[in-house]
Design an enzyme around this catalytic site. Structure first.
Site, mmCIF file in Angstrom:
data_model
loop_
_atom_site.group_PDB
_atom_site.id
_atom_site.type_symbol
_atom_site.label_atom_id
_atom_site.label_comp_id
_atom_site.label_asym_id
_atom_site.label_seq_id
_atom_site.Cartn_x
_atom_site.Cartn_y
_atom_site.Cartn_z
ATOM 1 N N SER A 252 0.847 -1.183 0.000
ATOM 2 C CA SER A 252 0.000 0.000 0.000
ATOM 3 C C SER A 252 0.880 1.229 0.000
ATOM 4 O O SER A 252 2.021 1.194 0.438
ATOM 5 C CB SER A 252 -0.863 0.017 1.248
ATOM 6 O OG SER A 252 -0.017 0.295 2.352
ATOM 7 N N LYS A 253 0.272 2.314 -0.494
ATOM 8 C CA LYS A 253 1.100 3.497 -0.678
ATOM 9 C C LYS A 253 1.536 4.129 0.630
ATOM 10 O O LYS A 253 2.404 4.984 0.639
ATOM 11 C CB LYS A 253 0.397 4.486 -1.598
ATOM 12 C CG LYS A 253 -0.893 5.009 -1.087
ATOM 13 C CD LYS A 253 -1.486 5.952 -2.114
ATOM 14 C CE LYS A 253 -2.884 6.349 -1.716
ATOM 15 N NZ LYS A 253 -3.771 6.574 -2.807
ATOM 16 N N ARG A 254 0.973 3.719 1.722
ATOM 17 C CA ARG A 254 1.446 4.256 2.998
ATOM 18 C C ARG A 254 2.857 3.765 3.298
ATOM 19 O O ARG A 254 3.641 4.439 3.929
ATOM 20 C CB ARG A 254 0.533 3.853 4.147
ATOM 21 C CG ARG A 254 -0.835 4.384 3.982
ATOM 22 C CD ARG A 254 -1.589 4.638 5.277
ATOM 23 N NE ARG A 254 -2.943 5.032 4.935
ATOM 24 C CZ ARG A 254 -3.272 6.237 4.509
ATOM 25 N NH1 ARG A 254 -2.359 7.174 4.411
ATOM 26 N NH2 ARG A 254 -4.516 6.517 4.180
ATOM 27 N N LYS A 472 5.755 13.184 2.042
ATOM 28 C CA LYS A 472 5.644 12.136 3.062
ATOM 29 C C LYS A 472 6.798 12.235 4.044
ATOM 30 O O LYS A 472 6.619 12.121 5.254
ATOM 31 C CB LYS A 472 5.709 10.756 2.392
ATOM 32 C CG LYS A 472 4.363 10.114 2.271
ATOM 33 C CD LYS A 472 4.521 8.702 1.778
ATOM 34 C CE LYS A 472 3.471 8.480 0.726
ATOM 35 N NZ LYS A 472 3.599 7.275 -0.022
#
Ligand code: GLU
Length: 489
Positions: A252-254, A472
């Protein structure tokens, strides 16, 4: 005739690594047996549709060397290949099931379904539709239709028995029919659901093998019931293992960048990247890990495919990419740098930003450094994250909201200076921030300095993927500053 396979991405965002992974296995199987691969665009969920996404999918797959035979961009005998251009067919097929009594119209309102759900949750019962409209009196149905009462069409799933299918990688998979909801086939806006459109298209496009990710296993029994309702022959099913983060959670992009564009922007070689994806689910008979697409095709066999939740580990990919860069000739390397790092037109755009801001030519490279590399160093500019009227926690929170918003907002997604600025101003208004406050945070986060060329030009030339990675990282950095302060204070 060889097998016919398909990939069926939904144009909802950036081209996903999982799409490339599934495409690779479909292609390897199809090519090995002289078959064909279809690219179908599943764009019936209009709420998640993202303009530009379809073209980005084509470009990303092409960059990787994954070539399809039929698709919206190249035609074919089974088109159209965009589901939004096939709506009349889905309606006709839904009608066919209605006439045969295998589907029914359901007039339940959102309020009723919400109340039902609450009541089921309170009872800790299985969540799902209770079949309220399943046996409505035909005259009543006619009356409601004549009144244009909004409704969906649901599949009449048998209440007894079991639905079993064979998965080429996992063996027999079965589920009791009582566990399967009466699936919605047509939504109240007349659009088909994924289930109906997917099955109709796989049938009409003469797909022989459905090779897709593990996340669709729970949908397959519903599809099998649909094939049965239509009286169609089932394709063979293969559900590949889902790519995972090193902590084994779903990729997942997290935790990991999941856009193919990111890997391209960061300078991975397409062949290396594809080879790496290949090793995640496939092993060569001789155990060799480095192989080309053609070698994978030649050796492809389902017995060599494993489904054990492959872990996407970037350190290995980095090591291989370094090996492959070193193995290039100086000429090929130079050409690559001109194509991928400076082109097309990118170097020119950078120079346009640099030219007005330097006094000597040798300042070009240090000045332009902000447009290259993945992350920037925030230590020296940490103070710039401190705003007069905002706490560090608030600054981290607004950056995080902004990051989310640029992923989903249609204006931001274009990632061109003007729409990006218009979006950002709107974002400020919506969040009660002054543009000046937010823009100074963004400038430090993206450029790693307090003085940089105009913000939105800087962001655009850095590129969406690099900006996202830096945002991020900046959020992490500001949160850590806030935490350190609250400890010492
Ligand atoms: N549209 C689905 C997706 O986005 C297709 C799944 C399938 O292959 O059936 O992945």
């Amino acid at each position: 005739m060889g097998p016919r396979v398909r990939i069926a991405p939904s144009p909802t965002g950036d081209p996903h690594v999982g799409t490339a992974y599934v495409a690779l296995f479909n292609l390897a199987f199809a090519r090995k047996h002289g078959g064909e691969m279809v690219l179908r665009i599943e764009d019936t969920d209009r709420s998640r549709f993202s303009p530009g996404s379809e073209r980005a999918i084509f470009e990303a797959l092409t960059w990787l060397g994954l070539e399809w035979d039929e698709g919206p961009d190249r035609g074919g005998a089974f088109g159209p290949y965009r589901q939004s251009e096939r709506l009349a067919r889905y309606r006709a097929y839904a009608d066919r099931l209605l006439e045969a009594g295998k589907a029914y119209r359901c007039f339940c309102t959102r309020e009723r379904l919400d109340a039902l759900r609450k009541e089921q949750m309170a009872r800790k019962a299985r969540l799902g539709y209770d079949g309220h409209c399943r046996n409505l009196d035909p005259a009543e149905v006619e009356r409601l239709v004549a009144e244009s009462r909004p409704h969906v069409v649901r599949l009449k799933v048998p209440r007894t028995g079991r639905t079993v299918f064979h998965d080429g990688l996992r063996g027999e998979i079965g589920i009791d029919n009582v566990e399967i909801d009466d699936q919605v086939l047509l939504k109240s806006d007349g659009y088909p659901t994924y289930h109906l459109a997917n099955v109709v298209d796989d049938h009409e496009m003469a797909i022989t093998h459905v090779i897709r990710g593990e996340e669709w296993i729970t949908s397959t029994p519903k599809h099998v019931l649909l094939y049965e309702a239509f009286g169609w022959q089932l394709p063979e099913f293969y559900h590949l293992g889902l790519l995972r983060n090193p902590d084994r959670s779903k990729l997942s992009k997290r935790k990991n960048p999941v856009s193919i564009d990111y890997y391209r922007a960061m300078g991975y070689l397409p062949g290396t990247f594809l080879n790496y994806l290949g090793t995640l689910g496939f092993s060569m008979p001789d155990g060799r890990e480095r192989f080309t697409l053609q070698e994978m095709i030649d050796a492809f066999d389902w017995s060599r495919v494993n489904v054990g939740g492959p872990v996407f580990d970037r350190s290995k990919l980095d090591a291989w990419n370094g090996d492959d860069l070193r193995a290039m000739s100086a000429e090929a390397f130079e050409e690559l740098v001109f194509d991928e790092v400076l082109g097309p037109g990118r170097w020119r755009r950078i120079l346009e930003l640099v030219q007005p801001r330097i006094a000597r030519l040798d300042e070009i490279v240090p000045y332009a450094a902000m447009f290259f590399g993945e992350l920037v160093d925030y230590e020296k500019v940490a103070g710039a994250f401190r705003l007069k009227k905002r706490s560090l926690a608030e600054s981290a929170a607004i950056l995080s909201a902004y990051l989310e918003a640029i992923e989903s907002d249609p204006e931001a997604r274009t990632f061109e200076p003007e729409p990006l600025e218009a979006f950002s101003r709107r974002f400020c208004t919506e969040h009660g921030w002054k543009p000046r406050e937010l823009f100074s945070l963004l400038r430090v986060a993206v450029a790693g300095r307090t003085a940089a060329p105009p913000l939105f030009d800087t962001m655009v030339v850095c590129g969406k993927d690099r900006c996202r990675a830096r945002l991020k990282d900046a959020i992490r950095f500001v949160r850590a500053m806030a935490a350190a302060e609250s400890e010492s204070g």
